[in-house]
Design a protein around this motif. Structure first.
Motif, PDB file in Angstrom:
ATOM      1  N   CYS A  41     -28.781  24.643  19.794  1.00  0.00           N
ATOM      2  CA  CYS A  41     -27.461  24.393  19.221  1.00  0.00           C
ATOM      3  C   CYS A  41     -27.168  22.893  19.155  1.00  0.00           C
ATOM      4  O   CYS A  41     -26.618  22.399  18.167  1.00  0.00           O
ATOM      5  CB  CYS A  41     -26.402  25.113  20.056  1.00  0.00           C
ATOM      6  SG  CYS A  41     -24.724  25.016  19.403  1.00  0.00           S
ATOM      7  N   ALA A  42     -27.544  22.166  20.205  1.00  0.00           N
ATOM      8  CA  ALA A  42     -27.307  20.722  20.251  1.00  0.00           C
ATOM      9  C   ALA A  42     -28.141  19.991  19.211  1.00  0.00           C
ATOM     10  O   ALA A  42     -27.698  18.992  18.628  1.00  0.00           O
ATOM     11  CB  ALA A  42     -27.612  20.185  21.641  1.00  0.00           C
ATOM     12  N   ARG A  43     -29.353  20.475  18.977  1.00  0.00           N
ATOM     13  CA  ARG A  43     -30.188  19.848  17.946  1.00  0.00           C
ATOM     14  C   ARG A  43     -29.577  20.029  16.563  1.00  0.00           C
ATOM     15  O   ARG A  43     -29.548  19.104  15.744  1.00  0.00           O
ATOM     16  CB  ARG A  43     -31.598  20.451  17.965  1.00  0.00           C
ATOM     17  CG  ARG A  43     -32.449  20.090  19.173  1.00  0.00           C
ATOM     18  CD  ARG A  43     -33.867  20.604  18.960  1.00  0.00           C
ATOM     19  NE  ARG A  43     -34.708  20.443  20.123  1.00  0.00           N
ATOM     20  CZ  ARG A  43     -34.976  21.402  20.998  1.00  0.00           C
ATOM     21  NH1 ARG A  43     -34.442  22.612  20.846  1.00  0.00           N
ATOM     22  NH2 ARG A  43     -35.768  21.181  22.031  1.00  0.00           N
ATOM     23  N   ALA A  44     -29.086  21.230  16.277  1.00  0.00           N
ATOM     24  CA  ALA A  44     -28.562  21.541  14.945  1.00  0.00           C
ATOM     25  C   ALA A  44     -27.185  20.927  14.712  1.00  0.00           C
ATOM     26  O   ALA A  44     -26.875  20.459  13.609  1.00  0.00           O
ATOM     27  CB  ALA A  44     -28.501  23.054  14.756  1.00  0.00           C
ATOM     28  N   GLN A  45     -26.323  20.949  15.736  1.00  0.00           N
ATOM     29  CA  GLN A  45     -24.959  20.414  15.658  1.00  0.00           C
ATOM     30  C   GLN A  45     -24.221  20.902  14.408  1.00  0.00           C
ATOM     31  O   GLN A  45     -23.617  20.124  13.667  1.00  0.00           O
ATOM     32  CB  GLN A  45     -24.959  18.886  15.726  1.00  0.00           C
ATOM     33  CG  GLN A  45     -25.416  18.350  17.060  1.00  0.00           C
ATOM     34  CD  GLN A  45     -25.184  16.860  17.229  1.00  0.00           C
ATOM     35  OE1 GLN A  45     -24.274  16.290  16.662  1.00  0.00           O
ATOM     36  NE2 GLN A  45     -26.046  16.229  18.017  1.00  0.00           N
ATOM     37  N   LYS A  46     -24.267  22.212  14.207  1.00  0.00           N
ATOM     38  CA  LYS A  46     -23.539  22.794  13.088  1.00  0.00           C
ATOM     39  C   LYS A  46     -22.052  22.849  13.396  1.00  0.00           C
ATOM     40  O   LYS A  46     -21.630  22.673  14.541  1.00  0.00           O
ATOM     41  CB  LYS A  46     -24.070  24.197  12.790  1.00  0.00           C
ATOM     42  CG  LYS A  46     -25.506  24.214  12.290  1.00  0.00           C
ATOM     43  CD  LYS A  46     -25.955  25.622  11.968  1.00  0.00           C
ATOM     44  CE  LYS A  46     -27.373  25.624  11.418  1.00  0.00           C
ATOM     45  NZ  LYS A  46     -27.846  27.003  11.109  1.00  0.00           N
TER      46      LYS A  46
END
Length: 306
Positions: A154-159
């Motif tokens: 989730c942190a990588r994507a930061q949607k």
């Protein structure tokens, strides 16, 4: 067989947004660090205010949760005398609290961590954690590692809305740690071995390894490992690995724009054709159709929200 976890090191520090005002909590950092014996600690890449010299300690302005999945070390704080930390231990750090922790130099350790803040967290943790002993001996737990993996993704994507998702997973993780500790529900030694095996499978999903490699890594004969694994999980180790791989394929198809060829290569399939065959045999649909169906569902959800 000793797995090289250092290649999975991740250090992510995150921006906050208006979600913090709405939800009353936010996540400032998430990561995984694998420290080899005699390796430097902490790793480079932490911003000022987070990196520290373990001999001097530090003070941060938020809460932190650290979960150790390999190795040994120590933890101390202004409220807690120095205590030994071992594989399967989780510990909490409070805002404004001087503290220090580090792996034993000739052993090293692997850690997951998350830093967070907010009134909700403050009320909860002040109610359930003793600052004089903020260490939870919960053992190896695949579900907790899964939650950290979800937070890292989730942190990588930061949607859009990622802070709310991260806060929710963090709350679930804290609740799980509290429940395991309260009930002493971490199982016998044999179950801990299986939990460790599940963690290794999850952490090394992109690598080429076999159930035999896993058995060797946790010091069990393969026949005993297979029998114990099936007893505790209901399925054979190889089938469990395939389930993890299928779940990761679905995640990559739905959350990235990676090509079918790239996903197949990333997950070590012999070819894109075999990858498609595997996916279709498990789901009844080919990978491209699955991705298109997910996109249709998203578009429908957007239209319904207006």
């Amino acid at each position: 067989m000793d797995f090289d976890r250092s290649k999975h090191n991740v250090i992510k520090y995150l921006p906050t947004n208006n979600d913090e005002n709405i939800w009353g909590m936010s996540i400032s950092g998430i990561g995984f660090q694998s420290i080899d014996p005699k390796g430097s600690y902490p790793l480079k890449g932490h911003p000022i205010g987070y990196t520290f010299n373990p001999d001097r300690g530090r003070i941060i302005d938020e809460f932190a949760l650290v979960y150790i999945v390999k190795g040994e070390g120590t933890f101390t704080s202004i409220n807690c005398l120095e205590k030994k930390i071992s594989k399967g231990d989780a510990f909490f750090i409070f805002p404004g609290q001087w503290h220090s922790y580090q792996p034993i130099a000739n052993i090293g350790w692997d850690e997951y961590y998350v830093t967070f803040q907010g009134d909700y967290f403050e009320k909860l943790l002040n109610g359930i954690i003793n600052r004089a002993n903020p260490i939870f001996h919960i053992g190896m737990n695949d579900q907790i590692v899964k939650h950290f993996g979800e937070m890292l993704d989730c942190a990588r994507a930061q949607k859009s809305g990622f802070q709310a998702v991260l806060a929710g997973i963090t709350m679930h993780t804290i609740g799980l740690i509290y429940s395991i500790n309260k009930n002493q529900d971490y199982g016998p030694v044999s179950m801990q071995k299986i939990q460790e095996a599940c963690v290794l499978m999850r952490e090394n999903i992109y690598d080429k390894f076999t159930p035999e490699d896993i058995a060797e890594s946790i010091n069990m004969s393969y026949s005993n490992f297979r029998k114990s694994f099936k007893q505790y999980t209901g399925i054979a180790p190889h089938q469990y690995m395939l389930q993890l791989k299928l779940s990761k394929i679905k995640d990559l198809l739905s959350s990235t724009e990676m090509s079918i060829q790239d996903i197949a290569m990333k997950l070590n399939f012999e070819s894109a054709d075999y990858f498609s065959y595997f996916f279709r045999s498990k789901t009844g649909i080919n990978p491209l159709s699955y991705r298109k169906e997910i996109e249709k569902q998203r578009e429908k959800a957007k239209k319904n929200s207006h």
